[in-house]
Each structure stands twice: as structure tokens, then as C-alpha cells.
Design a protein around this motif. Structure first.
Motif, mmCIF file in Angstrom:
data_model
loop_
_atom_site.group_PDB
_atom_site.id
_atom_site.type_symbol
_atom_site.label_atom_id
_atom_site.label_comp_id
_atom_site.label_asym_id
_atom_site.label_seq_id
_atom_site.Cartn_x
_atom_site.Cartn_y
_atom_site.Cartn_z
ATOM 1 N N GLN A 15 0.820 -1.199 0.000
ATOM 2 C CA GLN A 15 0.000 0.000 0.000
ATOM 3 C C GLN A 15 0.858 1.255 0.000
ATOM 4 O O GLN A 15 1.824 1.363 0.751
ATOM 5 C CB GLN A 15 -0.917 0.002 1.230
ATOM 6 C CG GLN A 15 -1.958 -1.090 1.214
ATOM 7 C CD GLN A 15 -2.962 -0.906 0.075
ATOM 8 O OE1 GLN A 15 -3.419 0.212 -0.173
ATOM 9 N NE2 GLN A 15 -3.274 -1.982 -0.606
ATOM 10 N N LYS A 65 0.087 4.248 1.003
ATOM 11 C CA LYS A 65 -0.024 4.985 2.258
ATOM 12 C C LYS A 65 0.899 4.394 3.312
ATOM 13 O O LYS A 65 1.569 5.128 4.052
ATOM 14 C CB LYS A 65 -1.476 4.961 2.742
ATOM 15 C CG LYS A 65 -1.694 5.778 4.011
ATOM 16 C CD LYS A 65 -3.179 5.793 4.400
ATOM 17 C CE LYS A 65 -3.396 6.616 5.673
ATOM 18 N NZ LYS A 65 -4.829 6.629 6.064
ATOM 19 N N THR A 66 0.961 3.058 3.370
ATOM 20 C CA THR A 66 1.834 2.393 4.330
ATOM 21 C C THR A 66 3.292 2.714 4.047
ATOM 22 O O THR A 66 4.069 3.031 4.956
ATOM 23 C CB THR A 66 1.626 0.871 4.272
ATOM 24 O OG1 THR A 66 0.257 0.574 4.565
ATOM 25 C CG2 THR A 66 2.533 0.164 5.275
ATOM 26 N N ASN A 78 4.634 6.082 5.169
ATOM 27 C CA ASN A 78 4.774 6.291 6.613
ATOM 28 C C ASN A 78 5.893 5.463 7.232
ATOM 29 O O ASN A 78 6.028 5.406 8.456
ATOM 30 C CB ASN A 78 3.453 5.959 7.321
ATOM 31 C CG ASN A 78 2.355 6.960 6.988
ATOM 32 O OD1 ASN A 78 2.622 8.155 6.838
ATOM 33 N ND2 ASN A 78 1.128 6.477 6.852
ATOM 34 N N ARG A 116 4.653 11.367 -1.221
ATOM 35 C CA ARG A 116 3.805 12.471 -0.755
ATOM 36 C C ARG A 116 3.392 13.379 -1.917
ATOM 37 O O ARG A 116 2.235 13.801 -2.009
ATOM 38 C CB ARG A 116 4.545 13.271 0.313
ATOM 39 C CG ARG A 116 4.668 12.568 1.649
ATOM 40 C CD ARG A 116 5.103 13.524 2.756
ATOM 41 N NE ARG A 116 6.432 14.069 2.519
ATOM 42 C CZ ARG A 116 7.549 13.490 2.956
ATOM 43 N NH1 ARG A 116 7.491 12.344 3.621
ATOM 44 N NH2 ARG A 116 8.719 14.056 2.729
ATOM 45 N N GLN A 143 0.768 11.598 -4.040
ATOM 46 C CA GLN A 143 -0.553 11.600 -3.401
ATOM 47 C C GLN A 143 -1.226 12.964 -3.516
ATOM 48 O O GLN A 143 -2.444 13.053 -3.698
ATOM 49 C CB GLN A 143 -0.413 11.196 -1.933
ATOM 50 C CG GLN A 143 -0.046 9.731 -1.732
ATOM 51 C CD GLN A 143 0.286 9.410 -0.294
ATOM 52 O OE1 GLN A 143 0.857 10.234 0.424
ATOM 53 N NE2 GLN A 143 -0.061 8.194 0.145
#
Length: 630
Positions: free
Chosen positions: A591, A593-594, A597, A618, A621
Motif C-alpha cells: 500500500q 499509504k503504508t 509512513n 507524498r 498523493q
């Protein structure tokens, strides 16, 4: 200053079987004998007895006498263990210390004793250093003892804490040690503190001039000159020239840019405007400049560079000169061509071309011929087809411009890049032919600057032989003539690169043989320049491979969310863990998003690349499109 008598005295008097620890403290060597007539030093390392010539010692001493730090590997063009022995024994001379510059060990000589003979001393040191002891004994004898005080005035101790690396409490404790020699009080540091206090009191009585000179090195490079002058006036000593007002040669010669240029004569510096790209390029060219300062040129790329005439020039039939009774056209040259012609005439000297804001025009339009010739061992640049003539650039031009020239193998190109609405993106063809170094400014760095703004330091020209050595190593690196990596290290590196190849191939951004060869050459150079090759072989290679992932593999990445979203996530995960498991067909990818982070830990093998990938994620996105250079 002559260091040879000090070395002779040391080797002649050192006791047999004395053990010397390497500067890294990982190994040691045992002294056996010094034969001054044959100029041979016998030492034992483990069960092995080694005979080492005194010649490299003397060569290093001659260079050390110039007062500059020396990276012994680079100077001796060697990374073998004899180098570590030579480095260690020299560091035991009282006038020589070792230090770290850009995480590389160097040795440096001073005009006075920095430590006791037979001991090594790291400068600067987190423990109390000789310069700080020298300053302390001057403060005690000229302020405290002379005025019959018990300790330093609080105002003076506050000033000292501002201009040295010691706080007020530490300075007061040191002065109390000197006073305890008379009063019989306790000593900070116990018996060792008492011995050192006695030593420096005795030294101040017998060698006061050297003590005064040594005290100058206790001041921090970033100190306020007015505060230093104030303390020096109190002590009636001459204020020193601050050590930090010049960038020392090893700092210039152990940067990522330096290693990149050795491996590949074309490097692109990218980043926000004002981050120091052009300045760094000019600094390294100034450091490696010839005596006349004519082996570099900085050229601002224009938005009107739509063909190669701005690079290679052209025949100007509107301007002529008379030669042999015949009028012939001149060749309208450029600063770039002039530099190339000079480079072909001065083949033992490196020449540097800085292309400032090189993407202000389409790079392929003006630079395609240049790039093509650069990649070939026998690359040729066609200039004109004017019969048999060599065309002059101006009346009286003795060199002239031939029909074609071979691409100079001693020419290095540094391009600076800003990205905004006035510039153009690079094609994968260009990026594949360069090392791409991104400049960023960290919060801590800008915070320090805002609190204490400084100007750029002055750069000194390298001592004779350094520039030539740079060029020699560059030619060796291009031909893979630098020592191979150990097989175990090669296997680990190859495993990571193969994993990255598979991941990038799945995303249609795979690399090929040129990139693989250049990464290998870069890592060989890094190991060659390493001061501790054992550490490099076990762990140090990860940092340099991280740089190459960042400089060679990631720059070509660009695209939309659908095009590279999954690829960025998978790359980020790999740089975070260093492990890859081939995904089954149709399996869900990591993912995004994972991946965005992920937090680097001590076990993260490639933290720089991870940080860049997270920044790209980033942007992707937020804007649904991203490129490495942004």
C-alpha cells in the motif's frame, strides 16, 4: 618545520615488542626493530613479520610539513594494511594528530607537540585536549595565580564557554586542579588530573612560546573573533587566525561529488535555488585548479540554446583573416570549445566545465553530440568541413580549430539544475549518463545558519600532485582498474542490485549494463578511498550503495499514480527492509499509504533512498504525478 628528526628519534628509542593500536582500535601492530642504515622497519602483525620501507614515511612527512591534513590511503594510492601501520606509527609522533574529515581518518602535523610521544591523539577530542590544557594553564598562571584569585571570574568563564567546547563548570574544575598543586586540595580526574596539571605547569615554565601557540587551537572554529580577542588580551597572547576560516583539502576531496566525478565525468546537481550547487562546483574546481587557474569554465546555459552551436561554435564566413595571402573564415568559438581545446593540450591536468542551469533549454538539443562522444572511449566531435584547413578563432590564433577533436578524457562536466516553470525536464537518456546529486536543506542546518549567518569559506588550491592524482584515479575507475571488491562484499551488493533490477523491471524502469558497471566502479572508488577497508567491507558499503541507488537508479522515475504508485511503494519497502519476496501474479502490491509512513531505523539499509521515495510518494498523493527531479 622538519618532522624527520622526530621520527628518527622515536623509532630509534621505542622499545622492542611495543604494541601500537591502529587508529580504528580494531587491530594492533608490534614494533620489532628499526634498521636506520637500510631504512627498514620490522613489525609483527599476528604471526606475520613485515618489512616496511621508511620511504613512504618520509614522503608523508614532507607533505605533512605543509600543515594540511592528509588522507593516507589517497596519498599512498593504497588501501593495504601496511598503510594502516604507517599511519599508526606516524600518529604516535607528538607533533602529529589524527582527525576525521567527512568520516575519513586523516593525520595532520603541528609546529609543536600536541601530545606525548608514543600516544595517539584525536583532534578535536571529546576529552580534555592538549590545546585546552594549554589555554587552561595560561589562564591559571596569568589571571588566577598572578592576581591571587581562587578561581576564574564568572565573566571570563562565561566567555570561555562561548568560544570553546567546554562549559563554565568544566573550566572552573580545570583551574582548581592547577591551584590544588599548591593548596593540596583534591583533583578533578583523580591521579590522572594531578599528573596532567603538573605536566602543564612544568611545560609553561620551560616552553611558554609553544604553550601559547598551542592554546590557539582550543578556540572553536565558529567562535566570535571579538570574544577570542578579549580573552587573548587578558592573557597577553597574540589572537590566533581562526582554524575554520578555510576549507581544508581533504574536505574537498572526500565528498559525494568528488567520488562521483572520479567514477563518471558527468554529474548533475539538482535542488532548490540557493542551496549551494554552483558554489560547491566552483569550490572543487578551484581546489583542483592549475597554477594559472585556466582549467575550468562556468557557462550559463541560455534559453535560446536550440542547437549545438552554443556548445561547439560554428564557422563564421562573415569574419575572415588573411593566411598565406588567402582570406579564410574564422571559427566562432565558445568558452566550452576553448576549454576543450585547452584540455586536449594539457592531458595531465583535469579540466572542469560547469554548466549553470543546464535545463534552461532542452538538453538534448544542444548537448546530444557532447553526450554521445563522452560515452565512447574514442569519442569524436565533428566541428567543421572546411577543406584541409585548421581555422583560427581570431587573428594570430596559433592553435586553431581542426575538423574534429577527440573528446578529452580529462574533461569533467558538472551541470546545475533548478526546476520551475522556466525549465525543462531531463530525458532518461541524459539521466542514465550522469550521477544525479540532489541538494536539500535540513531544518537543523537552516536553523544554525539563521542563528549565526556566515559567509562561504575561502578555498585554497591543492598542493602539487593532488589534481593529477585525481585524474589518474578517474581514468583507472573508468577502466575498472581500481582494486576489485572482496567476493563476499560483491555478492551482497549484487544481491541487492538484482532485487532492485527485478522491482524496477516490473515497473518498466529497469537499468542495464552501463549503470551496473558505473555503480561497481563507484563502489570500488569508495572502498579505495576508505580509511578502514575492513569496516567498509562489512558495513560501510551500504552507505555508498545507498548513494548510488539515489544517484543512478531513482532519478529516471517519473509518472502518474497509476504508472508508478505501486513501484514507489515497493521500492520504499525494499529500501526500508533490504529484503524482497517475489510477488505472485495478481497479488496486491504494498500500500502506498503504508510505504509513505515508513520510519528508518538502525537496521534500515538504505535510509537516504527511503527518504527520497517517501517524499516522492507524498508529492504523488498530492498531485497525482511525480518525478525524481522536482
Amino acid at each position: 618545520m622538519s618532522l624527520k628528526p622526530s621520527l628518527e628519534n622515536f623509532l630509534s628509542n621505542v622499545k622492542k615488542n611495543t604494541e601500537f593500536n591502529y587508529l580504528s582500535n580494531r587491530n594492533s601492530v608490534k614494533f620489532l626493530q628499526y634498521d636506520s642504515e637500510q631504512g627498514i622497519l620490522l613489525v609483527a602483525r599476528g604471526e606475520e613479520t613485515l618489512r616496511i620501507s621508511i620511504i613512504p614515511f618520509n614522503n608523508l612527512l614532507i607533505e605533512l610539513e605543509k600543515g594540511v591534513p592528509i588522507h593516507v590511503d589517497t596519498f599512498l594510492h593504497s588501501g593495504d594494511n601496511n598503510r594502516s601501520i604507517i599511519e599508526t606509527i606516524l600518529a604516535n609522533l607528538p607533533e602529529i594528530v589524527w582527525t576525521k574529515l567527512d568520516n575519513k581518518k586523516h593525520i595532520q602535523a603541528f609546529t609543536h607537540e600536541m601530545h606525548r610521544e608514543g600516544k595517539t591523539f584525536k583532534y578535536p577530542n571529546k576529552d580534555w585536549s592538549s590545546p585546552e590544557w594549554a589555554l587552561g594553564v595560561l589562564i591559571y598562571t596569568r589571571l588566577v595565580e598572578r592576581n591571587n584569585l581562587s578561581t576564574i571570574a564568572s565573566y571570563t568563564s562565561k566567555k570561555l564557554s562561548d568560544i570553546t567546547n567546554r562549559n563554565e563548570k568544566s573550566w572552573q574544575a580545570r583551574i582548581s586542579n592547577f591551584r590544588s598543586l599548591k593548596t593540596g586540595g583534591g583533583f578533578d580526574g583523580g591521579e590522572s588530573g594531578r599528573e596532567m596539571s603538573e605536566y602543564w605547569i612544568d611545560r609553561s615554565k620551560t616552553d611558554i612560546q609553544k604553550v601559547e601557540e598551542l592554546a590557539a587551537y582550543a578556540f572553536s572554529d565558529t567562535s566570535n573573533p571579538d570574544d577570542i580577542k578579549l580573552i587573548c588580551n587578558q592573557l597577553t597572547i597574540k589572537p590566533p587566525v581562526l582554524i575554520g576560516n578555510k576549507v581544508t583539502p581533504p574536505e574537498m576531496m572526500n565528498t559525494t561529488l568528488h567520488r562521483s566525478l572520479i567514477t563518471k565525468p558527468f554529474t548533475i546537481l539538482t535542488g532548490a535555488s540557493g542551496t549551494g550547487k554552483t558554489r560547491l562546483a566552483k569550490d572543487i574546481t578551484k581546489y583542483l585548479s592549475n597554477a594559472e587557474g585556466t582549467n575550468s569554465a562556468t557557462v550559463a546555459v541560455g534559453a535560446d540554446w536550440t542547437d549545438n552551436r552554443s556548445v561547439l561554435g560554428f564557422v563564421n564566413h562573415l569574419r575572415t583573416v588573411e593566411k598565406g595571402g588567402v582570406k579564410i573564415p574564422i571559427y566562432q568559438s565558445t568558452p566550452i570549445l576553448d576549454l576543450m581545446l585547452a584540455a586536449t593540450a594539457g592531458i595531465t591536468t583535469p579540466y572542469f566545465l560547469i554548466l549553470d542551469e543546464m535545463n534552461l533549454s532542452h538538453v538534448e538539443r544542444y548537448f546530444a553530440d557532447f553526450l554521445s562522444a563522452m560515452e565512447q572511449d574514442d569519442g569524436v566531435l565533428e566541428l567543421h568541413k572546411e577543406g584541409e584547413q585548421i581555422l583560427p578563432r581570431y587573428a594570430g590564433d596559433e592553435q586553431g580549430v581542426p575538423h574534429q577533436i577527440n573528446y578529452p578524457q580529462n574533461l569533467f562536466v558538472i551541470g546545475t539544475v533548478n526546476i520551475d516553470e522556466t525549465t525543462y525536464m531531463f530525458s532518461p537518456k541524459v539521466l542514465d549518463r550522469a550521477n544525479v546529486i540532489e541538494f536539500t536543506v535540513a531544518k537543523d542546518t537552516i536553523e544554525s545558519f539563521l542563528k549565526a549567518p556566515t559567509t562561504y569559506p575561502e578555498i585554497e588550491t591543492a598542493t602539487p600532485g593532488i589534481a593529477e592524482g585525481f585524474l589518474t584515479l578517474a581514468k583507472q575507475a573508468r577502466n575498472l582498474d581500481v582494486a576489485e571488491l572482496p567476493k563476499a562484499t560483491t555478492d551482497r551488493i549484487a544481491s541487492h542490485l538484482l532485487d532492485l533490477f527485478v522491482i524496477l523491471k516490473d515497473g518498466r524502469f529497469e537499468f542495464a549494463f552501463r549503470t551496473a558497471k558505473e555503480i561497481n566502479a563507484y563502489l570500488r572508488v569508495c572502498r579505495h578511498l576508505s580509511t578502514d577497508q575492513g569496516t567498509w567491507d562489512s558495513e560501510g558499503w551500504k552507505q555508498d550503495l545507498d548513494d548510488q541507488i539515489l544517484q543512478k537508479l531513482l532519478p529516471k522515475l517519473h509518472g502518474s499514480m497509476g504508472r508508478i504508485g505501486g513501484l514507489l511503494a515497493e521500492l520504499a519497502d525494499y529500501c526500508h527492509t533490504g529484503t524482497y519476496t517475489e510477488r505472485a501474479e495478481n497479488a496486491a502490491s504494498i500500500q502506498l499509504k503504508t510505504a509513505g509512513n515508513l520510519v528508518a531505523t538502525d537496521s534500515t539499509p538504505f535510509p537516504k533512498s527511503l527518504a527520497k521515495l517517501k517524499a516522492m510518494i507524498r508529492t504523488l498523493q498530492d498531485e497525482q504525478f511525480v518525478s525524481f527531479i522536482q
